[in-house]
Design a protein around this motif. Structure first.
Motif, short mmCIF file in Angstrom:
data_model
loop_
_atom_site.label_atom_id
_atom_site.label_comp_id
_atom_site.label_asym_id
_atom_site.label_seq_id
_atom_site.Cartn_x
_atom_site.Cartn_y
_atom_site.Cartn_z
N LEU A 172 0.85 -1.20 0.00
CA LEU A 172 0.00 0.00 0.00
C LEU A 172 0.88 1.25 0.00
O LEU A 172 0.62 2.22 -0.71
N LEU A 173 1.96 1.19 0.78
CA LEU A 173 2.88 2.33 0.87
C LEU A 173 3.50 2.63 -0.49
O LEU A 173 3.52 3.78 -0.94
N ILE A 174 4.02 1.56 -1.15
CA ILE A 174 4.66 1.78 -2.45
C ILE A 174 3.65 2.35 -3.44
O ILE A 174 3.93 3.33 -4.16
N GLY A 175 2.44 1.78 -3.44
CA GLY A 175 1.41 2.28 -4.34
C GLY A 175 1.11 3.74 -4.07
O GLY A 175 1.00 4.55 -5.00
N ALA A 176 1.01 4.09 -2.78
CA ALA A 176 0.67 5.47 -2.41
C ALA A 176 1.79 6.41 -2.82
O ALA A 176 1.53 7.52 -3.31
N ILE A 177 3.05 5.97 -2.66
CA ILE A 177 4.16 6.83 -3.04
C ILE A 177 4.14 7.07 -4.55
O ILE A 177 4.30 8.19 -5.02
N LEU A 178 3.89 5.99 -5.30
CA LEU A 178 3.90 6.13 -6.75
C LEU A 178 2.76 7.02 -7.24
O LEU A 178 2.87 7.63 -8.29
N SER A 179 1.65 7.09 -6.49
CA SER A 179 0.54 7.91 -6.96
C SER A 179 0.44 9.23 -6.19
O SER A 179 -0.60 9.89 -6.24
N ASN A 180 1.51 9.60 -5.46
CA ASN A 180 1.58 10.90 -4.77
C ASN A 180 0.46 11.07 -3.76
O ASN A 180 -0.10 12.14 -3.61
N ASP A 181 0.11 9.99 -3.07
CA ASP A 181 -1.02 9.99 -2.15
C ASP A 181 -0.52 10.30 -0.73
O ASP A 181 -0.38 9.42 0.11
N THR A 182 -0.25 11.58 -0.47
CA THR A 182 0.44 11.98 0.76
C THR A 182 -0.21 11.50 2.06
O THR A 182 0.49 10.98 2.92
N PRO A 183 -1.53 11.66 2.27
CA PRO A 183 -2.08 11.23 3.56
C PRO A 183 -1.78 9.76 3.85
O PRO A 183 -1.44 9.40 4.98
N VAL A 184 -1.90 8.91 2.83
CA VAL A 184 -1.66 7.48 3.03
C VAL A 184 -0.19 7.24 3.38
O VAL A 184 0.14 6.50 4.31
N VAL A 185 0.72 7.90 2.65
CA VAL A 185 2.15 7.72 2.90
C VAL A 185 2.50 8.10 4.33
O VAL A 185 3.15 7.36 5.07
N MET A 186 2.01 9.29 4.73
CA MET A 186 2.32 9.76 6.08
C MET A 186 1.77 8.81 7.13
O MET A 186 2.45 8.45 8.09
N ALA A 187 0.51 8.39 6.95
CA ALA A 187 -0.11 7.53 7.95
C ALA A 187 0.63 6.21 8.06
O ALA A 187 0.89 5.72 9.17
N ILE A 188 1.02 5.62 6.93
CA ILE A 188 1.69 4.32 6.99
C ILE A 188 3.04 4.47 7.67
O ILE A 188 3.42 3.66 8.53
N THR A 189 3.80 5.51 7.30
CA THR A 189 5.09 5.69 7.95
C THR A 189 4.90 5.86 9.44
O THR A 189 5.67 5.33 10.25
N PHE A 190 3.83 6.57 9.81
CA PHE A 190 3.55 6.76 11.23
C PHE A 190 3.18 5.44 11.90
O PHE A 190 3.64 5.14 13.01
N VAL A 191 2.37 4.62 11.22
CA VAL A 191 2.00 3.31 11.78
C VAL A 191 3.25 2.45 11.98
O VAL A 191 3.43 1.83 13.03
N PHE A 192 4.11 2.45 10.99
CA PHE A 192 5.36 1.69 11.12
C PHE A 192 6.14 2.16 12.35
O PHE A 192 6.63 1.36 13.14
N SER A 193 6.23 3.49 12.52
CA SER A 193 6.97 4.02 13.67
C SER A 193 6.33 3.61 14.99
O SER A 193 7.02 3.23 15.93
N CYS A 194 4.98 3.68 15.04
CA CYS A 194 4.29 3.29 16.26
C CYS A 194 4.59 1.83 16.58
O CYS A 194 4.83 1.47 17.74
N LEU A 195 4.57 0.98 15.56
CA LEU A 195 4.84 -0.43 15.79
C LEU A 195 6.25 -0.62 16.34
O LEU A 195 6.48 -1.43 17.23
N VAL A 196 7.21 0.15 15.80
CA VAL A 196 8.59 0.05 16.29
C VAL A 196 8.65 0.39 17.77
O VAL A 196 9.21 -0.36 18.59
N VAL A 197 8.01 1.51 18.14
CA VAL A 197 8.02 1.93 19.54
C VAL A 197 7.33 0.88 20.41
O VAL A 197 7.80 0.52 21.49
N LEU A 198 6.21 0.35 19.90
CA LEU A 198 5.46 -0.66 20.64
C LEU A 198 6.34 -1.89 20.92
O LEU A 198 6.39 -2.40 22.04
N PHE A 199 7.08 -2.33 19.89
CA PHE A 199 7.91 -3.52 20.08
C PHE A 199 9.06 -3.25 21.05
O PHE A 199 9.46 -4.14 21.80
N ASN A 200 9.58 -2.02 21.03
CA ASN A 200 10.61 -1.68 22.00
C ASN A 200 10.08 -1.76 23.42
O ASN A 200 10.75 -2.23 24.33
#
Lengths: 315, 309
Positions: free
Chosen positions: B264-292
Motif C-alpha cells: 500500500l505504501l509503495i502504491g501510495a508513493i507512486l501515486s503521490n497519495d500523501t495522507p496514506v504515505v504519512m499515515a503508513i510511515t507513522f504506523v510503522f513508527s508506532c509499531l517500532v516503539v510498541l515492540f521496543n
C-alpha cells in the motif's frame, strides 16, 4: 599498545621514532591477524576482482550499455553477449559492469557520510558528556527507532524531482540516495565512538596530554580518536554492504535510479517480470549484489578479529 | 519513554513533509476542468497555506484522535485503508519472526555448545550467507525455484480465495509460505549468529561451571542456567530489528504482491497519495516503539535485576 604509542608522543618529540615503529608494527600485527582469517582473505580477493572488473571492464569491453537491438532481445548468454541481453536487446555484461560502478560508489560514499556524521556526533557526546551527551544520545535513539525503508522511500520520492532539476538526472539522484542512506545509518557508529571516548578520555595518556596543555581539539584528534578507529573501521566496512543493499532495494522498488542508469537493483527490477523465460537477466545482477555483500561482510568479520584484541584473547 | 519517542518521530516525519517540494494538488492544477478558485478553496479547506507549526499541531492532534484523513486517490478514509491491509502484514511478519526464532534459537544454542564443531561451522557459514542475501534476491530465487521450475507454490498472493474451510486454510498457507520463508530465513540468519555469540559469552562464566560441578545434567545446565541469561541480549536484538523487518516486509510484499501495508505504501508513493504515505510511515513508527516497549517488559521478566520505577 596503541595507548602507549600515543602516550609516548605526548611525552615529547624525542620518542617519535619509537612510536612510528610501534604503530607500524601495530598495523602489521592487525594485517597478520586479518590474513589468518581465510574467508576474509577470500572475500577481499573477490571484492578486489570485482572492483578491478567494474573499473577497467568498461574500458576493455567496449559495448554500449544502451544499444537497443530488438532482434537479440532476451537472449541467453552466448558468445556475442557473454551475459545475454534484456528485453530491449541491450548487452547485460556492459550494463552490469556499469551498474557495479554506481552500486559500489554509492556504497562507499554513503559509508563515508555515515562514518563522518557518526564519528563527529559520537566524539562530541563522549568528550563533552553532560547535557550535550544526553541530547545527542536521545537524538541517536530517535533515529534508531525510525523505520528506515519507509522513510527512505518517502524522502527519495519527495525530493527526487527537485534535485534532478538542479543537479541533472544522474548527479541529482546519486546525491540524494547517498545522502539519505548515509544520513540514516550513522547511529551505530555514533554509539560506538561515544562509548570509546567515554572510557578513553579518562585514561592516563589523555590526562597526560591534558596536563601538558593540549587543546581539546588536539586531545580528540591526536590522542583519543586514533585509539577509537578499530570499531569504526569494522562498522564502516559493514556499512558499505548495508548501503549497497539499501540502494539496490530502492532501485528494486522502482524508486532509485532512473531506468537509463542500470544499477544492479534497477536491472533486477526490470528483470523480475520475465523470470520465467529469461532467468539469466535477474540471476546475474542478483549474484553480483550477493557476492559483493558476502565478500564485504566477510572482510568486516576479518577486520573485527584483526582490530579488536579482546576478541582474539577471548578465543 | 514511548510518548516522547513518538512525538520525536512525528516531528521528523512532518519536517520531511514540510520541507518537501511539490504540491498534493498539482494534478488538479494541470487539469483544465478544475477552475482556479475551486483549487484555492480546496487549499484553504485543507489548510495547506497555514504556517508550518499550525499545520503540525493540527496534523498531530488529528493523528492522535485517529482521524487520518482521506486518501487523495481512492477517496477512502486512510484508517479504513490501513486497517484493511494491516492484518495481512502482521500475519506475514509475525509468522516470519516466529520462523526466524524457531531456526535461530536451537541452531544458535547448539552451535555455541559445541563451538568449532562441524555443525557449528556449517551453521555459521549458512547464517553468514543467509544475511548477505538481500530479501529481494532470495524472493526472486524462491519464485524461480518453487513457482517456475517446480510449480509447487503460487507466486501471487491473493486475498480472495474462492474456497472455504480446510481448503481455504491450505490455499492461504500455500501462498503465504514463500513470503514468510524469505523473511523468516533472513531474520533467522542474523538471529542465529547473535544467539550463538550471546550463548558463547555466558557459557564460559563461573556460575555455569558451578552448576555443572554440583552435578546438574548438561541439558538442565544449558536450558535453565545458560539460555535464560543468554536470551536477554537476544530479546533486545529482536526488538531492535523490528525496523529492519519492516524493510524486508515492504520488499517481500512487493515481490509476492502481498496486499499488506508495505505494498500500500509503495502504491501510495507512486501515486503521490500523501495522507496514506504519512499515515503508513507513522504506523510503522508506532509499531517500532510498541515492540521496543514489549522488549523492555520481557527484559524485566528475564532479568529480575532490572526494575522499572
Amino acid at each position: 599498545m596503541a595507548a602507549e604509542g600515543t602516550a609516548s608522543e605526548a611525552v615529547g618529540g624525542g620518542v617519535r621514532l619509537a612510536r612510528a615503529r610501534e604503530s607500524d608494527s601495530l598495523w602489521h600485527e592487525a594485517w597478520r591477524r586479518f590474513r589468518r582469517h581465510r574467508l576474509a582473505m577470500v572475500g577481499a580477493t573477490v571484492l578486489a576482482v570485482m572492483i578491478a572488473a567494474v573499473v577497467t571492464g568498461p574500458l576493455v569491453y567496449r559495448v554500449a550499455i544502451n544499444e537497443i537491438d530488438f532482434k537479440a532481445k532476451l537472449e541467453a548468454p552466448s558468445r556475442v553477449h557473454p551475459f545475454g541481453t534484456d528485453d530491449l536487446g541491450q548487452d547485460l555484461l556492459a550494463r552490469i559492469l556499469y551498474g557495479g560502478r554506481i552500486s559500489l560508489t554509492v556504497g562507499l560514499t554513503a559509508m563515508l557520510i555515515a562514518i563522518s556524521i557518526g564519528t563527529a556526533l559520537g566524539a562530541l557526546a563522549g568528550y563533552l558528556g553532560g547535557m550535550v551527551d544526553h541530547v545527542l544520545m536521545r537524538i541517536t535513539d530517535l533515529f534508531l527507532s525510525l523505520p528506515q525503508l519507509p522513510l527512505l522511500l518517502l524522502i527519495v520520492y519527495l525530493f527526487r524531482d527537485t534535485l534532478r532539476k538542479t543537479l541533472g538526472p544522474e548527479a541529482g539522484v546519486f546525491v540524494l540516495i547517498v545522502a539519505v542512506i548515509g544520513g540514516l545509518r550513522w547511529m551505530p557508529v555514533a554509539r560506538l565512538v561515544r562509548a570509546q571516548f567515554l572510557s578513553l578520555r579518562e585514561k592516563e595518556f589523555v590526562e597526560a596530554a591534558r596536563g601538558l596543555g593540549a587543546t581539546p581539539l588536539r586531545q580528540v584528534l591526536g590522542h583519543i580518536l586514533p585509539n577509537a578507529t578499530g570499531p569504526v573501521i569494522v562498522a564502516g566496512s559493514l556499512d558499505v554492504a548495508a548501503a549497497i543493499i539499501a540502494e539496490s532495494s530502492l532501485s528494486f522498488l522502482g524508486l532509485g535510479f532512473p531506468p537509463d542508469i542500470p544499477t544492479w537493483g534497477r536491472i533486477l527490477f526490470d528483470a523480475k517480470d520475465t523470470l520465467d523465460f529469461a532467468p539469466h537477466w535477474a540471476l546475474l545482477p542478483g549474484t553480483a549484489i550477493f557476492l559483493t555483500v558476502l565478500s564485504i561482510n566477510y572482510i568486516g568479520d576479518g577486520l573485527r578479529d584483526a582490530l579488536d584484541p579482546r576478541r582474539v584473547l577471548g578465543r | 519513554m514511548a510518548v516522547p519517542a513518538l512525538v520525536g518521530i512525528s516531528l521528523v516525519l512532518f519536517t520531511v513533509l514540510a520541507l518537501a517540494p511539490g504540491d498534493p494538488f498539482e494534478e488538479l492544477a494541470t487539469n483544465p476542468n478544475v477552475p482556479a478558485e475551486v483549487r484555492q478553496n480546496l487549499r484553504v479547506q485543507f489548510g495547506l497555506d497555514d504556517p508550518v507549526p499550525v499545520r503540525y499541531v493540527r496534523w498531530l492532534t488529528s493523528m492522535v484522535r485517529g482521524d487520518w484523513g482521506f486518501s487523495f486517490v481512492s477517496r477512502v478514509s486512510v484508517d479504513a485503508l490501513i486497517l484493511q491491509r494491516l492484518p495481512t502484514t502482521l500475519f506475514v511478519l509475525g509468522s516470519a519472526q516466529l520462523l526466524g526464532l524457531l531456526i535461530a534459537l536451537p541452531v544458535g544454542i547448539f552451535s555455541a555448545v559445541r563451538p568449532y564443531s562441524l555443525f557449528d561451522q556449517v551453521a555459521t557459514t549458512l547464517a553468514f550467507i543467509g544475511f548477505s542475501l538481500p530479501t529481494f534476491f532470495t524472493g526472486l530465487l524462491f519464485i524461480l525455484l518453487f513457482s517456475i521450475y517446480l510449480d509447487w507454490l503460487p507466486f501471487i498472493y491473493r486475498s480472495d480465495i474462492d474456497a472455504s474451510g480446510l481448503r481455504w486454510m491450505w490455499e492461504s498457507l500455500k501462498q503465504g509460505l514463500m513470503p514468510i520463508a524469505v523473511l523468516g530465513l533472513f531474520q533467522g540468519a542474523s538471529l542465529t549468529r547473535f544467539t550463538r555469540s550471546a550463548v558463547l559469552d555466558v557459557i564460559r562464566l563461573d556460575y555455569v561451571t558451578t552448576a555443572r560441578a554440583k552435578g546438574l545434567s548438561e541439558g538442565a545446565t544449558i536450558v535453565k542456567h545458560v539460555v535464560r541469561n543468554a536470551l536477554i541480549p537476544v530479546v533486545t536484538l529482536v526488538a531492535l530489528q523490528v525496523p529492519a523487518v519492516f524493510t524486508g516486509a515492504v520488499i517481500t510484499e512487493q515481490i509476492f504482491r502481498v496486499p499488506g501495508i508495505g505494498s500500500l505504501l509503495i502504491g501510495a508513493i507512486l501515486s503521490n497519495d500523501t495522507p496514506v504515505v504519512m499515515a503508513i510511515t507513522f504506523v510503522f513508527s508506532c509499531l517500532v516503539v510498541l515492540f521496543n516497549l514489549i522488549a523492555d517488559v520481557i527484559y524485566g521478566w528475564l532479568d529480575p535485576r532490572i526494575s522499572y520505577r
